[in-house]
Scaffold this motif. Structure first.
Motif, PDB file in Angstrom:
ATOM      1  N   SER A 102     -49.083-109.805  30.461  1.00 50.71           N
ATOM      2  CA  SER A 102     -49.358-110.928  31.359  1.00 50.71           C
ATOM      3  C   SER A 102     -48.193-111.923  31.399  1.00 50.71           C
ATOM      4  N   ASP A 103     -47.336-111.906  30.391  1.00 50.79           N
ATOM      5  CA  ASP A 103     -46.199-112.838  30.359  1.00 50.79           C
ATOM      6  C   ASP A 103     -44.874-112.168  30.735  1.00 50.79           C
ATOM      7  N   ALA A 104     -44.918-110.892  31.086  1.00 49.12           N
ATOM      8  CA  ALA A 104     -43.660-110.140  31.192  1.00 49.12           C
ATOM      9  C   ALA A 104     -43.209-109.943  32.632  1.00 49.12           C
ATOM     10  N   GLU A 105     -41.899-109.914  32.809  1.00 45.50           N
ATOM     11  CA  GLU A 105     -41.307-109.529  34.084  1.00 45.50           C
ATOM     12  C   GLU A 105     -41.363-108.005  34.207  1.00 45.50           C
ATOM     13  N   PRO A 106     -41.479-107.493  35.427  1.00 46.40           N
ATOM     14  CA  PRO A 106     -41.407-106.033  35.579  1.00 46.40           C
ATOM     15  C   PRO A 106     -40.035-105.503  35.157  1.00 46.40           C
ATOM     16  N   VAL A 107     -40.013-104.219  34.781  1.00 51.15           N
ATOM     17  CA  VAL A 107     -38.740-103.537  34.565  1.00 51.15           C
ATOM     18  C   VAL A 107     -38.292-103.041  35.938  1.00 51.15           C
ATOM     19  N   ARG A 108     -37.049-103.398  36.343  1.00 51.71           N
ATOM     20  CA  ARG A 108     -36.580-103.003  37.679  1.00 51.71           C
ATOM     21  C   ARG A 108     -35.432-102.014  37.582  1.00 51.71           C
ATOM     22  N   VAL A 109     -35.555-100.922  38.294  1.00 53.21           N
ATOM     23  CA  VAL A 109     -34.453 -99.961  38.368  1.00 53.21           C
ATOM     24  C   VAL A 109     -34.266 -99.587  39.832  1.00 53.21           C
ATOM     25  N   LYS A 110     -33.131 -98.956  40.120  1.00 56.19           N
ATOM     26  CA  LYS A 110     -32.826 -98.602  41.515  1.00 56.19           C
ATOM     27  C   LYS A 110     -33.178 -97.154  41.784  1.00 56.19           C
ATOM     28  N   LEU A 111     -33.632 -96.930  42.986  1.00 53.89           N
ATOM     29  CA  LEU A 111     -33.965 -95.576  43.395  1.00 53.89           C
ATOM     30  C   LEU A 111     -32.740 -94.678  43.184  1.00 53.89           C
ATOM     31  N   GLY A 112     -32.943 -93.577  42.528  1.00 52.36           N
ATOM     32  CA  GLY A 112     -31.856 -92.629  42.284  1.00 52.36           C
ATOM     33  C   GLY A 112     -31.130 -92.874  40.968  1.00 52.36           C
ATOM     34  N   GLU A 113     -31.411 -94.012  40.346  1.00 45.91           N
ATOM     35  CA  GLU A 113     -30.760 -94.320  39.088  1.00 45.91           C
ATOM     36  C   GLU A 113     -31.280 -93.417  37.966  1.00 45.91           C
ATOM     37  N   ARG A 114     -30.389 -93.109  37.042  1.00 47.51           N
ATOM     38  CA  ARG A 114     -30.847 -92.395  35.855  1.00 47.51           C
ATOM     39  C   ARG A 114     -30.824 -93.374  34.692  1.00 47.51           C
ATOM     40  N   VAL A 115     -31.983 -93.600  34.138  1.00 52.58           N
ATOM     41  CA  VAL A 115     -32.126 -94.617  33.101  1.00 52.58           C
ATOM     42  C   VAL A 115     -32.456 -93.945  31.779  1.00 52.58           C
ATOM     43  N   ARG A 116     -31.736 -94.351  30.757  1.00 56.66           N
ATOM     44  CA  ARG A 116     -32.054 -93.841  29.414  1.00 56.66           C
ATOM     45  C   ARG A 116     -32.823 -94.929  28.662  1.00 56.66           C
ATOM     46  N   PHE A 117     -34.054 -94.613  28.303  1.00 56.37           N
ATOM     47  CA  PHE A 117     -34.870 -95.559  27.535  1.00 56.37           C
ATOM     48  C   PHE A 117     -34.830 -95.182  26.058  1.00 56.37           C
ATOM     49  N   HIS A 118     -34.668 -96.193  25.232  1.00 58.46           N
ATOM     50  CA  HIS A 118     -34.832 -96.014  23.792  1.00 58.46           C
ATOM     51  C   HIS A 118     -36.111 -96.743  23.392  1.00 58.46           C
ATOM     52  N   TYR A 119     -37.090 -96.005  22.945  1.00 56.70           N
ATOM     53  CA  TYR A 119     -38.342 -96.619  22.499  1.00 56.70           C
ATOM     54  C   TYR A 119     -38.253 -96.799  20.987  1.00 56.70           C
ATOM     55  N   VAL A 120     -38.158 -98.035  20.560  1.00 59.58           N
ATOM     56  CA  VAL A 120     -38.017 -98.321  19.132  1.00 59.58           C
ATOM     57  C   VAL A 120     -39.364 -98.797  18.607  1.00 59.58           C
ATOM     58  N   ASN A 121     -39.995 -97.975  17.814  1.00 56.84           N
ATOM     59  CA  ASN A 121     -41.337 -98.304  17.333  1.00 56.84           C
ATOM     60  C   ASN A 121     -41.244 -99.170  16.076  1.00 56.84           C
ATOM     61  N   GLU A 122     -41.565-100.425  16.219  1.00 53.61           N
ATOM     62  CA  GLU A 122     -41.497-101.358  15.076  1.00 53.61           C
ATOM     63  C   GLU A 122     -42.861-101.558  14.425  1.00 53.61           C
ATOM     64  N   THR A 123     -43.793-100.719  14.758  1.00 54.32           N
ATOM     65  CA  THR A 123     -45.137-100.865  14.192  1.00 54.32           C
ATOM     66  C   THR A 123     -45.461 -99.677  13.295  1.00 54.32           C
ATOM     67  N   MET A 124     -46.621 -99.738  12.700  1.00 53.25           N
ATOM     68  CA  MET A 124     -47.070 -98.657  11.833  1.00 53.25           C
ATOM     69  C   MET A 124     -47.990 -97.677  12.561  1.00 53.25           C
ATOM     70  N   MET A 125     -48.047 -97.812  13.868  1.00 57.07           N
ATOM     71  CA  MET A 125     -48.924 -96.938  14.646  1.00 57.07           C
ATOM     72  C   MET A 125     -48.101 -95.985  15.493  1.00 57.07           C
ATOM     73  N   ASN A 126     -48.689 -94.840  15.818  1.00 55.22           N
ATOM     74  CA  ASN A 126     -48.126 -93.986  16.855  1.00 55.22           C
ATOM     75  C   ASN A 126     -48.392 -94.641  18.207  1.00 55.22           C
ATOM     76  N   HIS A 127     -47.443 -94.538  19.124  1.00 51.87           N
ATOM     77  CA  HIS A 127     -47.680 -95.026  20.482  1.00 51.87           C
ATOM     78  C   HIS A 127     -47.281 -93.951  21.489  1.00 51.87           C
ATOM     79  N   PRO A 128     -48.240 -93.390  22.175  1.00 50.06           N
ATOM     80  CA  PRO A 128     -47.919 -92.420  23.225  1.00 50.06           C
ATOM     81  C   PRO A 128     -47.536 -93.156  24.514  1.00 50.06           C
ATOM     82  N   ILE A 129     -46.251 -93.107  24.836  1.00 44.71           N
ATOM     83  CA  ILE A 129     -45.749 -93.906  25.962  1.00 44.71           C
ATOM     84  C   ILE A 129     -45.776 -93.083  27.248  1.00 44.71           C
TER      85      ILE A 129
END
Ligand SMILES: [Cu+2]
Length: 589
Positions: A491-518
């Motif tokens: 509710s406090d966050a800006e959307p993530v914006r990328v451009k059509l055709g762009e190739r984006v590499r995401f690094h998901y860094v899990n800082e919690t003790m839970m599994n997160h299926p993204i």
């Protein structure tokens, strides 16, 4: 109460593709002449009473079924899905893993307004892929309340044939209203914090709240304490685990003839539960992950994260019943069905293993793989923890509910104990070896790891460097049950914006003790797992506690997409973003 039913595919229209089993047994099957035809499907969303825990509860269902009917589509087909809302509240259907125009994606507040009570929304899109997927409600807690079903899409060119083709849909069913569960999870930790409380408090709470409520709260809050026993925050203390809508006592079964090749399409439709799946006595050949063909891998067990799908082939040669056994990752319960040559033969329930405990590897101290730990010193230490901290849990989960009810003296008597396996299994079933008695622990090489997933075809869009890298931290406030990305809730966050055709590499860094299926809607995530152009594409990437996963996303579909952890209570409390794929010079809001 044992309901003696076979699993059946539910045909919802006459003209449809049918898997081999249904083809073989259906009397009247009309096949469309061409793949491009437009077919219409109707789904009526309503409330219905179900009996899954020994008393009547209300579920949210489609076409009066839990799970909702399996939809059989064909690659290239133009589908037309009319979804009518008979509830008193808004509803929605999201087509999970399906690449489609974003206006058809079905997430209220992102890509459409939701379906108001009494309204019908028509989803229309071309089916551009094949394989095993699923659909589910994306409004409130409706997915947890029963609104989910399988999607099986026939490819234009079949390359893996099977004699029978079955959907094995796993889910978790709550004992209490899920809104109440979430409210409990959000409560101030002073009251619920197990760490500060003593065994005396525990028994006082049992007297006040009842055994199951107390245990459920303790287990739920256990996660927050970062103990090695912390794997799931809603557990078998409140959940029943289902296969195709049936509890273990309802004895679901899948028929086969020895020598046949069976395709089992596993779908994890649970709201909160990862499962470890095995079929003792049978090797499983994994041939697809998240709908996409992968180079075959033979395994004895695989872990299926929430919202993932895996297709496996099995070829039982002997005349015996095999258990399809899906243990909740934290061992707080299991789903069970029989793969059987005769309707009256049931498979034994395999020996339940001790609760899985977080290991050094689970906590990010390993080598970054998803392989299971061996017998490590850490595990031995944790076992002591488990015994010390949670004897009540082990009792509750392994001895059936009858005994637990006796402890609490509450009204859980309706739960009957787990089915009496010995009696059921061995009646008329002499040839079945008691495979559970001497079952060895599964060697780690026989467990599916993410590294083993290799796409069948090289993916040329993976050539070249990414245009952009985005690091997303998976975060949580341990005290207030708020989950987030980068410590900012949706509710406090800006959307993530990328451009059509762009190739984006995401690094998901899990800082919690839970599994997160993204999960990213509408776009594929190519998992960087060391296989280069053969990196697999998935719609859900499970990120283990303390670990980092890297994925490449080709932003090849414009629009507004949901991007979130698929654990329902994590998504609901803020581990969610809008992902906007914009055309140049064109701004979406
Ligand atoms: Cu999560």
């Amino acid at each position: 109460m044992a309901i003696q039913h076979l699993f059946h595919c539910t045909p919802i229209k006459a003209k449809m593709w049918l898997p081999p089993l249904v083809k073989a047994y259906a009397l009247v099957v009309a096949f469309g002449p061409s793949f491009a035809s437009a077919d219409t499907y109707h789904l009526d969303i309503s409330e219905q009473s179900v009996q899954l825990i020994g008393k009547a509860q209300q579920a949210v269902v489609a076409n009066r079924g839990l799970p909702a009917p399996t939809l059989y589509w064909r690659e290239g087909e133009q589908v037309n899905l009319q979804v009518t809302n008979h509830l008193q509240e808004q509803t929605s259907i999201h087509w999970h893993g399906i690449v489609l125009p974003y206006q058809m994606d079905g997430v209220p507040g992102i890509s459409f307004d939701g379906i108001a009570p009494g309204q019908t929304f028509t989803y229309q899109f071309e089916v551009k892929q094949s394989g095993t997927y699923w659909y589910h409600g994306h409004s409130g807690m409706q997915e947890q309340q029963g609104l989910f079903g399988a999607i099986v899409i026939a490819p234009r060119h079949q390359h893996q044939t099977a004699d029978r083709d079955y959907v094995v849909m796993l889910s978790d069913w709550p004992e209490a209203d899920p809104h109440r569960t979430l409210a409990r999870l959000k409560k101030q930790n002073d009251y619920y914090n197990f760490q500060k409380r003593t065994l005396g408090d525990f028994f006082a709470d049992i007297g006040r709240l009842g055994f199951w409520e107390t245990l459920s709260d303790r287990l739920a809050w256990g996660e927050m304490r970062m103990e090695p026993t912390d794997l799931a925050d809603v557990t078998g203390a409140t959940y029943r685990f289902l296969i195709n809508g049936r509890t273990p006592d309802m004895q679901g079964r899948y028929l086969f003839k020895p020598g046949e090749k069976l395709r089992l399409r596993f779908i994890n439709a649970a709201a909160m539960t990862h499962f470890d799946v095995r079929i003792p006595g049978l090797k499983m050949r994994v041939i697809a992950a998240d709908g996409q063909p992968v180079a075959p891998v033979d395994v004895e067990e695989f872990r299926i994260a929430v919202a993932e799908t895996y297709d496996v082939l099995v070829e039982p040669q002997t005349e015996q019943a095999y258990a399809i056994f899906a243990e909740a990752m934290d061992r707080s319960g299991y789903a069970h069905a029989s793969l059987t040559p005769r309707e009256d033969w049931l498979a034994p329930i395999p020996t339940k293993r001790p609760m899985t405990l977080l290991t050094m590897e689970d906590m990010g101290g390993g080598h970054g793989g998803h392989e299971r730990h061996g017998q490590s010193g850490a595990e031995a230490t944790h076992a002591i923890h488990g015994e010390r901290l949670l004897p009540e849990k082990q009792e509750g989960q392994h001895t059936g509910h009858g005994e637990a009810a006796a402890v609490s003296g509450d009204n859980h008597a309706g739960h009957d104990a787990e089915p009496n396996v010995e009696q059921q299994v061995h009646s008329g079933h002499a040839s079945s070896a008691p495979m559970d008695a001497s079952e060895p622990s599964v060697p780690s090489h026989a467990l599916l790891s993410y590294q083993q997933l290799k796409s069948e075809q090289p993916e040329h869009s993976l050539m070249g460097a990414p245009n952009r890298e985005i690091t997303l931290r998976l975060t949580g406030n341990m005290n207030r049950y708020i989950w987030s990305f980068d410590d900012i809730k949706y509710s406090d966050a800006e959307p993530v914006r990328v451009k059509l055709g762009e190739r984006v590499r995401f690094h998901y860094v899990n800082e919690t003790m839970m599994n997160h299926p993204i999960h990213i809607h509408g776009l594929w995530q190519y998992l960087e797992n060391g296989n280069g152009m053969y990196n697999p594409k998935k719609h859900v990437i499970n990120v283990k506690p303390g670990q980092t996963a890297t994925v490449d996303v080709l932003a090849d579909a414009e629009g507004e997409w949901a991007f979130h952890c698929h654990l329902l209570y994590h998504m609901d409390t803020g581990m969610f973003r809008k992902l906007i794929v914009e055309k140049a010079g064109y701004v979406l809001h």
